[in-house]
Design a protein around this motif. Structure first.
Motif, PDB file in Angstrom:
ATOM      1  N   THR A 234       0.856  -1.151   0.112  1.00  0.00           N
ATOM      2  CA  THR A 234       0.273  -0.195  -0.056  1.00  0.00           C
ATOM      3  C   THR A 234       0.878   1.323   0.023  1.00  0.00           C
ATOM      4  O   THR A 234       1.660   1.311   0.958  1.00  0.00           O
ATOM      5  N   SER A 235       0.628   2.402  -0.885  1.00  0.00           N
ATOM      6  CA  SER A 235       1.301   3.272  -0.783  1.00  0.00           C
ATOM      7  C   SER A 235       0.555   4.579  -0.674  1.00  0.00           C
ATOM      8  O   SER A 235      -0.667   4.504  -1.176  1.00  0.00           O
ATOM      9  N   HIS A 236       0.755   5.551  -0.238  1.00  0.00           N
ATOM     10  CA  HIS A 236       0.154   6.863  -0.154  1.00  0.00           C
ATOM     11  C   HIS A 236       0.881   7.877  -0.846  1.00  0.00           C
ATOM     12  O   HIS A 236       2.111   8.080  -0.731  1.00  0.00           O
ATOM     13  N   PHE A 237      -0.111   8.828  -1.324  1.00  0.00           N
ATOM     14  CA  PHE A 237       0.321   9.998  -2.252  1.00  0.00           C
ATOM     15  C   PHE A 237      -0.458  11.068  -1.613  1.00  0.00           C
ATOM     16  O   PHE A 237      -1.623  11.027  -1.382  1.00  0.00           O
ATOM     17  N   THR A 238       0.121  12.294  -1.797  1.00  0.00           N
ATOM     18  CA  THR A 238      -0.415  13.527  -1.271  1.00  0.00           C
ATOM     19  C   THR A 238      -0.811  14.459  -2.547  1.00  0.00           C
ATOM     20  O   THR A 238      -1.468  15.469  -2.375  1.00  0.00           O
ATOM     21  N   SER A 239      -0.705  14.143  -3.646  1.00  0.00           N
ATOM     22  CA  SER A 239      -1.358  14.786  -4.915  1.00  0.00           C
ATOM     23  C   SER A 239      -1.187  13.834  -5.974  1.00  0.00           C
ATOM     24  O   SER A 239      -0.808  12.838  -6.021  1.00  0.00           O
ATOM     25  N   PHE A 240      -1.883  14.343  -7.115  1.00  0.00           N
ATOM     26  CA  PHE A 240      -2.040  13.532  -8.355  1.00  0.00           C
ATOM     27  C   PHE A 240      -0.482  13.631  -8.944  1.00  0.00           C
ATOM     28  O   PHE A 240      -0.053  12.886  -9.671  1.00  0.00           O
ATOM     29  N   ILE A 241       0.117  14.752  -8.613  1.00  0.00           N
ATOM     30  CA  ILE A 241       1.631  14.811  -9.110  1.00  0.00           C
ATOM     31  C   ILE A 241       2.305  13.797  -8.515  1.00  0.00           C
ATOM     32  O   ILE A 241       3.151  13.464  -9.201  1.00  0.00           O
ATOM     33  N   ASP A 242       2.253  13.724  -7.255  1.00  0.00           N
ATOM     34  CA  ASP A 242       3.031  12.485  -6.403  1.00  0.00           C
ATOM     35  C   ASP A 242       2.505  11.043  -7.279  1.00  0.00           C
ATOM     36  O   ASP A 242       3.491  10.251  -7.625  1.00  0.00           O
ATOM     37  N   LEU A 243       1.254  10.959  -7.434  1.00  0.00           N
ATOM     38  CA  LEU A 243       0.893   9.779  -7.938  1.00  0.00           C
ATOM     39  C   LEU A 243       1.236   9.431  -9.518  1.00  0.00           C
ATOM     40  O   LEU A 243       1.963   8.267  -9.672  1.00  0.00           O
ATOM     41  N   LEU A 244       0.996  10.134 -10.312  1.00  0.00           N
ATOM     42  CA  LEU A 244       1.553  10.252 -11.797  1.00  0.00           C
ATOM     43  C   LEU A 244       2.970  10.282 -12.017  1.00  0.00           C
ATOM     44  O   LEU A 244       3.652   9.431 -12.935  1.00  0.00           O
ATOM     45  N   SER A 245       3.825  10.877 -10.922  1.00  0.00           N
ATOM     46  CA  SER A 245       5.080  10.956 -11.286  1.00  0.00           C
ATOM     47  C   SER A 245       5.773   9.579 -10.942  1.00  0.00           C
ATOM     48  O   SER A 245       6.892   9.399 -11.471  1.00  0.00           O
TER      49      SER A 245
END
Length: 494
Positions: A212-223
């Motif tokens: 499980t990973s956590h991201f704080t923005s779509f920028i984080d996720l898509l990067s």
């Protein structure tokens, strides 16, 4: 007709250069009024007795029609190639299908040729030219009396040289004969100030097997290249939120300018119709859909230009050169993530009209490349004004990746299960310091975006565009593959 100052200056620059050279390259920000400028220049050359006919080439039939009308207005004559016409207006697609009757005109008459959005035509010689660039290099370059090449985005995504463009032998820089950037256009009240709003989410969870990973923005996720961007722009909840924000802003504008319109840019034909349905279900409004499937697409665009309908949804048919000045809101749901396309779409909402409110808004997902382009555009907006805002979705976003990732870490048809929260608009004070935008991976922090303008074009060899710095336009990097290709062309040409 009263010309804008930049149009008059550009025309005088062209006339001056034509005393020694036949080719002229004008760079002007999208929405500045290149069509009128080129048409007035053509009439001036005709009145001076320097040309006999005018031919125009542009990237789409709707733009070709606009040039036809502009030239007809200036000359008070028709431009349809029939008997008595003083020329014709074609699309670039027609270049390779024109019969010998057209090409013989260059032998018998002094022909002035207008190339709109010249960046579509690539090549400096027959070896590196694309299909549209070859006729320019083999015939028009030598046989035309004069030419003017126009562009609002002076680069190509494949890094090939632009046809008819000149490059400095020592530095390799592209040589523009006249430049009119966005900063100047805003100062002259020629273009509107764009406000970009990026839809984001700060509570993202991605489940992949036992991890499980956590991201704080779509920028984080898509990067991280875990979830494809196509899953974002086609997600119903994302579409709903963007349409809600866009619709709210358009309603406020229409309370002042009743003719203000909104453009929604879709990724595919099916996507366009899905958006139309969601628009109806979410905010109870209808939209005109214009795609290549519609045989009367150009008629629909022209009708929308002059009526007071609120929304038009397009897949690639309303981008560069399409003139609908009443557009003031854009909802960007395209999966195209190039700077050229982003700037061309943004240009559709920048044309100043006589309306009471001249604000322009573009809503988009907070995709890393698009956000970076937005910041680059923001560099040409006065510091006292807002530049980029983020609209938070409010609640968590969960994506479960249930298929094996390809070697690129993305499979386009991988099933994604996602849930979204309610939208909350939040302004963000943005610094140009790249350290303000980062991603977190395993407790290590690294920069995601380079917001400063780096190099725009680096083409090795004869077309060595090393640094292309023009006020109002910024830069992108060229792939090694393209540079190797150009090196090969250089070796083969010796």
């Amino acid at each position: 007709m009263k010309l804008r100052n930049w149009q008059s200056e550009c025309i005088h620059s062209a006339i001056s250069k034509y005393k020694l050279h036949k080719h002229f390259l004008a760079l002007a920000t999208p929405g500045a009024g290149k069509t009128v400028m080129a048409s007035v220049l053509a009439k001036l050359l005709y009145d001076q007795g320097d040309i006999d006919l005018v031919l125009c080439f542009s990237p789409s039939s709707i733009v070709a029609h606009d040039f036809n009308e502009a030239l007809s207005e200036q000359f008070e004559a028709h431009f349809d190639g029939t008997i008595g016409a003083l020329g014709n207006s074609f699309t670039y697609q027609a270049l390779n299908t024109l019969d010998n009757k057209v090409w013989r005109l260059f032998e018998k008459y002094r022909v002035f040729v207008i190339f709109d959005e010249i960046h579509h035509c690539a090549g400096s010689n027959i070896k590196d030219a694309n299909a549209w660039g070859k006729p320019l290099i083999t015939t028009i370059k030598e046989k035309a009396a004069y030419t003017i090449a126009l562009t609002g985005t002076p680069w190509r995504s494949d890094a090939l040289p632009i046809a008819l463009a000149e490059y400095c032998n020592e530095s390799g820089q592209i040589q523009c004969d006249y430049v009119y950037g966005l900063k100047q256009a805003i100062s002259d009240n020629v273009c509107r100030i764009p406000q970009v709003v990026a839809l984001d989410n700060d509570q993202i969870t991605v489940i992949e097997g036992d991890d499980t990973s956590h991201f704080t923005s779509f920028i984080d996720l898509l990067s991280q290249s875990i979830v494809p961007y196509s899953e974002i722009v086609t997600n119903t909840s994302v579409i709903e939120k963007l349409l809600t924000h866009s619709g709210h802003k358009l309603n406020k504008l229409r309370s002042i300018n009743k003719e203000a319109g909104g453009l929604i840019v879709a990724s595919s034909i099916a996507h366009a119709w899905k958006i139309q349905l969601i628009l109806k279900q979410t905010i109870g409004e209808s939209a005109v859909v214009v795609t290549s499937d519609e045989g009367n697409g150009n008629d629909l665009i022209r009708s929308f230009r002059y009526n007071q309908d609120k929304w038009i949804i397009s897949v690639g048919m309303i981008s560069e050169g399409t003139n609908i000045p009443r557009l003031q809101v854009c909802c960007y749901l395209s999966n195209v993530k190039t700077e050229m396309y982003f700037r061309q779409v943004l240009g559709r909402i920048l044309r100043v009209t006589q309306g009471a409110s001249q604000r322009a808004f573009l809503f988009m997902p907070a995709e890393p490349n698009l956000v970076e382009y937005a910041y680059r555009v923001a560099q040409d907006i006065p510091d006292s004004l807002p530049k980029v805002k983020f609209a938070q979705m409010g609640e968590g976003f969960t994506a479960e990746v249930t298929t094996e990732m390809s070697e690129n870490n993305i499979i386009s048809d991988s099933p994604i299960v996602a849930s979204f929260g309610k939208p909350i608009i939040k302004s963000v004070n943005v610094s140009h310091d790249t350290s303000t935008i980062r991603r977190v991976t395993n407790n290590t922090t690294e920069d995601v975006l380079t917001l400063a303008a780096d190099k725009l074009m680096r083409i090795v060899g004869r077309f060595n565009h090393k640094t292309f710095e023009i006020d109002g336009f910024d830069q992108l990097l060229i792939s090694k593959r393209s540079m190797d290709k150009l090196n090969q062309y250089d070796r083969e040409s010796f």
